[in-house]
Design a protein around this motif. Structure first.
Motif, PDB file in Angstrom:
ATOM      1  N   PHE A 134       1.449 -14.591   1.975  1.00  0.00           N
ATOM      2  CA  PHE A 134       0.162 -14.186   2.544  1.00  0.00           C
ATOM      3  C   PHE A 134      -0.556 -13.194   1.636  1.00  0.00           C
ATOM      4  O   PHE A 134      -1.775 -13.217   1.483  1.00  0.00           O
ATOM      5  CB  PHE A 134       0.375 -13.566   3.931  1.00  0.00           C
ATOM      6  N   CYS A 135       0.209 -12.298   1.018  1.00  0.00           N
ATOM      7  CA  CYS A 135      -0.383 -11.229   0.193  1.00  0.00           C
ATOM      8  C   CYS A 135      -0.447 -11.598  -1.292  1.00  0.00           C
ATOM      9  O   CYS A 135      -0.896 -10.774  -2.099  1.00  0.00           O
ATOM     10  CB  CYS A 135       0.422  -9.944   0.351  1.00  0.00           C
ATOM     11  N   LYS A 190      -1.666   0.138  -5.685  1.00  0.00           N
ATOM     12  CA  LYS A 190      -1.743  -0.911  -4.656  1.00  0.00           C
ATOM     13  C   LYS A 190      -0.445  -1.707  -4.626  1.00  0.00           C
ATOM     14  O   LYS A 190       0.011  -2.217  -5.642  1.00  0.00           O
ATOM     15  CB  LYS A 190      -2.932  -1.841  -4.930  1.00  0.00           C
ATOM     16  N   THR A 194       2.409  -6.254  -1.324  1.00  0.00           N
ATOM     17  CA  THR A 194       2.532  -6.853   0.009  1.00  0.00           C
ATOM     18  C   THR A 194       2.507  -5.752   1.059  1.00  0.00           C
ATOM     19  O   THR A 194       2.584  -4.572   0.726  1.00  0.00           O
ATOM     20  CB  THR A 194       3.842  -7.665   0.115  1.00  0.00           C
ATOM     21  N   HIS A 195       2.387  -6.156   2.287  1.00  0.00           N
ATOM     22  CA  HIS A 195       2.530  -5.203   3.391  1.00  0.00           C
ATOM     23  C   HIS A 195       4.019  -5.018   3.692  1.00  0.00           C
ATOM     24  O   HIS A 195       4.880  -5.664   3.073  1.00  0.00           O
ATOM     25  CB  HIS A 195       1.780  -5.706   4.620  1.00  0.00           C
ATOM     26  N   CYS A 209      -4.573  -1.371   1.337  1.00  0.00           N
ATOM     27  CA  CYS A 209      -3.981  -2.445   2.133  1.00  0.00           C
ATOM     28  C   CYS A 209      -4.353  -2.176   3.576  1.00  0.00           C
ATOM     29  O   CYS A 209      -4.372  -1.027   4.011  1.00  0.00           O
ATOM     30  CB  CYS A 209      -2.464  -2.449   1.968  1.00  0.00           C
ATOM     31  N   LEU A 210      -4.646  -3.236   4.310  1.00  0.00           N
ATOM     32  CA  LEU A 210      -5.010  -3.046   5.712  1.00  0.00           C
ATOM     33  C   LEU A 210      -3.870  -2.428   6.505  1.00  0.00           C
ATOM     34  O   LEU A 210      -4.074  -1.862   7.566  1.00  0.00           O
ATOM     35  CB  LEU A 210      -5.411  -4.396   6.323  1.00  0.00           C
ATOM     36  N   PHE A 211      -2.652  -2.535   5.969  1.00  0.00           N
ATOM     37  CA  PHE A 211      -1.494  -1.952   6.636  1.00  0.00           C
ATOM     38  C   PHE A 211      -0.848  -0.886   5.758  1.00  0.00           C
ATOM     39  O   PHE A 211       0.365  -0.698   5.788  1.00  0.00           O
ATOM     40  CB  PHE A 211      -0.487  -3.048   7.002  1.00  0.00           C
ATOM     41  N   ARG A 240      -7.862  -7.369  -1.487  1.00  0.00           N
ATOM     42  CA  ARG A 240      -8.549  -6.689  -0.401  1.00  0.00           C
ATOM     43  C   ARG A 240      -8.544  -5.176  -0.593  1.00  0.00           C
ATOM     44  O   ARG A 240      -7.530  -4.587  -0.920  1.00  0.00           O
ATOM     45  CB  ARG A 240      -7.896  -7.033   0.935  1.00  0.00           C
ATOM     46  N   CYS A 287      -3.782 -11.122  -2.988  1.00  0.00           N
ATOM     47  CA  CYS A 287      -4.595 -10.114  -2.306  1.00  0.00           C
ATOM     48  C   CYS A 287      -5.488  -9.339  -3.273  1.00  0.00           C
ATOM     49  O   CYS A 287      -5.035  -8.810  -4.273  1.00  0.00           O
ATOM     50  CB  CYS A 287      -3.689  -9.130  -1.566  1.00  0.00           C
TER      51      CYS A 287
END
Ligand code: SF4
Length: 80
Positions: free
Chosen positions: A7-8, A58, A61-62, A25-27, A13, A11
């Motif tokens: 998923f990441c 960064k 991954t989350h 990271c959103l998380f 983002r 990324c």
């Protein structure tokens, strides 16, 4: 879905919250304060340097699989 494998993987983002914090990271944890640099056009170079430096931290991954949602208990916290 955020739990899917890879998923990441691609990324790119970033999010700037309404209080001027850059979230990598959103998380993720914390956030990098950009507020005073965003408020002053003369600080454009410093703003770019702070963002570039932050990007070196960064994560790839989350950490949701470990139960770590960072500061984001609810995406509305950072406007998402
Ligand atoms: S969870 Fe974090 S690293 Fe993964 S895609 Fe979202 S913002 Fe990027």
């Amino acid at each position: 879905m955020p739990y899917e494998k890879d998923f990441c993987a691609s990324c790119n983002r970033l999010r700037v919250s309404s209080v001027g914090k850059l979230h990598l990271c959103l998380f993720g944890d914390g956030g990098v304060d950009l507020r005073e640099l965003l408020a002053d056009d003369a600080q454009q170079q410093a703003l770019e340097e702070r963002i570039a430096e932050a990007l070196t931290h960064k994560k790839q991954t989350h950490f949701l699989h470990q139960g770590n949602t960072g500061i984001t208990q609810n995406l509305s916290y950072i406007g998402g």
